[in-house]
Scaffold this active site. Structure first.
Site, mmCIF file in Angstrom:
data_model
loop_
_atom_site.group_PDB
_atom_site.id
_atom_site.type_symbol
_atom_site.label_atom_id
_atom_site.label_comp_id
_atom_site.label_asym_id
_atom_site.label_seq_id
_atom_site.Cartn_x
_atom_site.Cartn_y
_atom_site.Cartn_z
ATOM 1 N N GLN A 253 -5.285 -0.520 -4.309
ATOM 2 C CA GLN A 253 -5.950 -1.641 -4.981
ATOM 3 C C GLN A 253 -6.782 -1.178 -6.169
ATOM 4 O O GLN A 253 -6.810 -1.839 -7.217
ATOM 5 C CB GLN A 253 -6.831 -2.387 -3.979
ATOM 6 C CG GLN A 253 -7.520 -3.612 -4.561
ATOM 7 C CD GLN A 253 -8.303 -4.378 -3.526
ATOM 8 O OE1 GLN A 253 -7.980 -4.334 -2.338
ATOM 9 N NE2 GLN A 253 -9.348 -5.072 -3.940
ATOM 10 N N CYS B 111 0.840 -1.181 0.000
ATOM 11 C CA CYS B 111 0.000 0.000 0.000
ATOM 12 C C CYS B 111 0.883 1.241 0.000
ATOM 13 O O CYS B 111 1.798 1.365 0.820
ATOM 14 C CB CYS B 111 -0.888 -0.030 1.236
ATOM 15 S SG CYS B 111 -1.715 1.530 1.595
ATOM 16 N N GLU B 112 0.628 2.166 -0.898
ATOM 17 C CA GLU B 112 1.481 3.348 -1.000
ATOM 18 C C GLU B 112 1.256 4.335 0.147
ATOM 19 O O GLU B 112 2.063 5.239 0.358
ATOM 20 C CB GLU B 112 1.263 4.052 -2.331
ATOM 21 C CG GLU B 112 -0.081 4.712 -2.514
ATOM 22 C CD GLU B 112 -0.203 5.415 -3.854
ATOM 23 O OE1 GLU B 112 -0.953 6.388 -3.923
ATOM 24 O OE2 GLU B 112 0.448 4.988 -4.836
ATOM 25 N N HIS B 113 0.186 4.167 0.913
ATOM 26 C CA HIS B 113 -0.095 5.098 2.004
ATOM 27 C C HIS B 113 0.719 4.801 3.259
ATOM 28 O O HIS B 113 1.140 5.721 3.961
ATOM 29 C CB HIS B 113 -1.583 5.079 2.338
ATOM 30 C CG HIS B 113 -2.448 5.504 1.194
ATOM 31 N ND1 HIS B 113 -3.690 4.955 0.942
ATOM 32 C CD2 HIS B 113 -2.241 6.411 0.218
ATOM 33 C CE1 HIS B 113 -4.207 5.517 -0.135
ATOM 34 N NE2 HIS B 113 -3.350 6.396 -0.601
ATOM 35 N N HIS B 114 0.914 3.512 3.547
ATOM 36 C CA HIS B 114 1.652 3.131 4.752
ATOM 37 C C HIS B 114 2.810 2.173 4.466
ATOM 38 O O HIS B 114 3.535 1.804 5.374
ATOM 39 C CB HIS B 114 0.707 2.469 5.770
ATOM 40 C CG HIS B 114 -0.467 3.322 6.153
ATOM 41 N ND1 HIS B 114 -1.712 3.181 5.579
ATOM 42 C CD2 HIS B 114 -0.566 4.358 7.028
ATOM 43 C CE1 HIS B 114 -2.543 4.075 6.091
ATOM 44 N NE2 HIS B 114 -1.872 4.803 6.960
ATOM 45 N N HIS C 283 -5.879 -6.062 3.635
ATOM 46 C CA HIS C 283 -4.915 -4.975 3.780
ATOM 47 C C HIS C 283 -4.361 -4.957 5.201
ATOM 48 O O HIS C 283 -5.124 -4.809 6.162
ATOM 49 C CB HIS C 283 -5.579 -3.635 3.463
ATOM 50 C CG HIS C 283 -5.945 -3.484 2.019
ATOM 51 N ND1 HIS C 283 -5.309 -2.598 1.183
ATOM 52 C CD2 HIS C 283 -6.876 -4.113 1.256
ATOM 53 C CE1 HIS C 283 -5.838 -2.682 -0.035
ATOM 54 N NE2 HIS C 283 -6.788 -3.597 -0.009
ATOM 55 N N CYS D 174 -2.751 -2.663 6.565
ATOM 56 C CA CYS D 174 -2.938 -1.361 7.201
ATOM 57 C C CYS D 174 -4.272 -1.297 7.936
ATOM 58 O O CYS D 174 -4.444 -0.477 8.841
ATOM 59 C CB CYS D 174 -2.831 -0.223 6.179
ATOM 60 S SG CYS D 174 -4.014 -0.315 4.830
#
Length: 204
Positions: free
Chosen positions: A134, A93-96, A162, A164
């Site tokens: 995703q 995941c590019e956020h976390h 996920h 996260c």
């Protein structure tokens, strides 16, 4: 650089991209900022291990998914649905920068040309080995197949868990996120339903 030379050199050893030493240096600083002693035995080699792991987990940046499809392109008059389902994938995941993982299901209806079945799975592999969300990954897989093979239609369904959501935030352990994207003939509800029935039927 093709997908094989990214992973192995002529001696069969891993071949990593430029910037590996610099990446390891940044991870060493991250460990220090977290309060760790980067000189202790258990962490001495960790920065380089993490740097190598991250290059493997993001190897999709240096691969061309369209070329994978065109390298195994065959003229064929078959015009019924082709489905490759239960394609296991792992992404970040590019956020976390935490993993999300699950299965992708891909279908296309040929329009004069087919590609090797394993190449569909390779497309999933390439786009999943990047920092992702995703929703975008689902669309990229669909767009790649549609633009390269120019079939009568493409549909992609991705089901994932996920980390996260499981490890932080709401900490929901059993939630599954489903995304889909489609084009062409799959805009017809009947065709989409046929695909969904086929991928979820345990006898197929």
């Amino acid at each position: 650089m093709n997908e094989e030379t990214i992973l192995l050199n002529n001696n069969g050893d891993p071949q990593f991209r430029e910037g590996l030493e610099e990446l390891a240096g940044h991870y060493k600083e991250v460990l220090r900022l977290l309060g760790e002693d980067t000189a202790r035995e258990g962490l001495e080699k960790t920065p380089m291990r993490v740097a190598k792991a991250m290059q493997v987990l993001t190897r999709g940046y240096s691969m061309d998914a369209r070329k994978v499809l065109t390298d195994a392109l065959f003229k064929e008059d078959y015009s019924q649905m082709v489905i490759v389902k239960d394609i296991d994938f792992f992404s970040l995941c590019e956020h976390h920068m935490l993993p999300f993982y699950g299965k992708a299901h891909v279908a296309y209806i040929p329009n004069g040309y087919i590609t090797g079945l394993s190449k569909i799975a390779r497309v999933v592999d390439i786009y999943s080995h990047r920092l992702q969300v995703q929703e975008r990954m689902t669309q990229q897989i669909k767009d790649c197949i549609q633009e390269t093979l120019k079939p009568l239609g493409v549909m992609v369904v991705v089901e994932a868990k996920h980390m996260c959501m499981q490890m932080r935030g709401v900490e929901k352990q059993n939630s599954v996120t489903t995304t889909s994207d489609f084009s062409g003939a799959f805009r017809q509800a009947k065709t989409r339903q046929e695909f969904m029935n086929l991928i979820h039927n345990p006898n197929n």
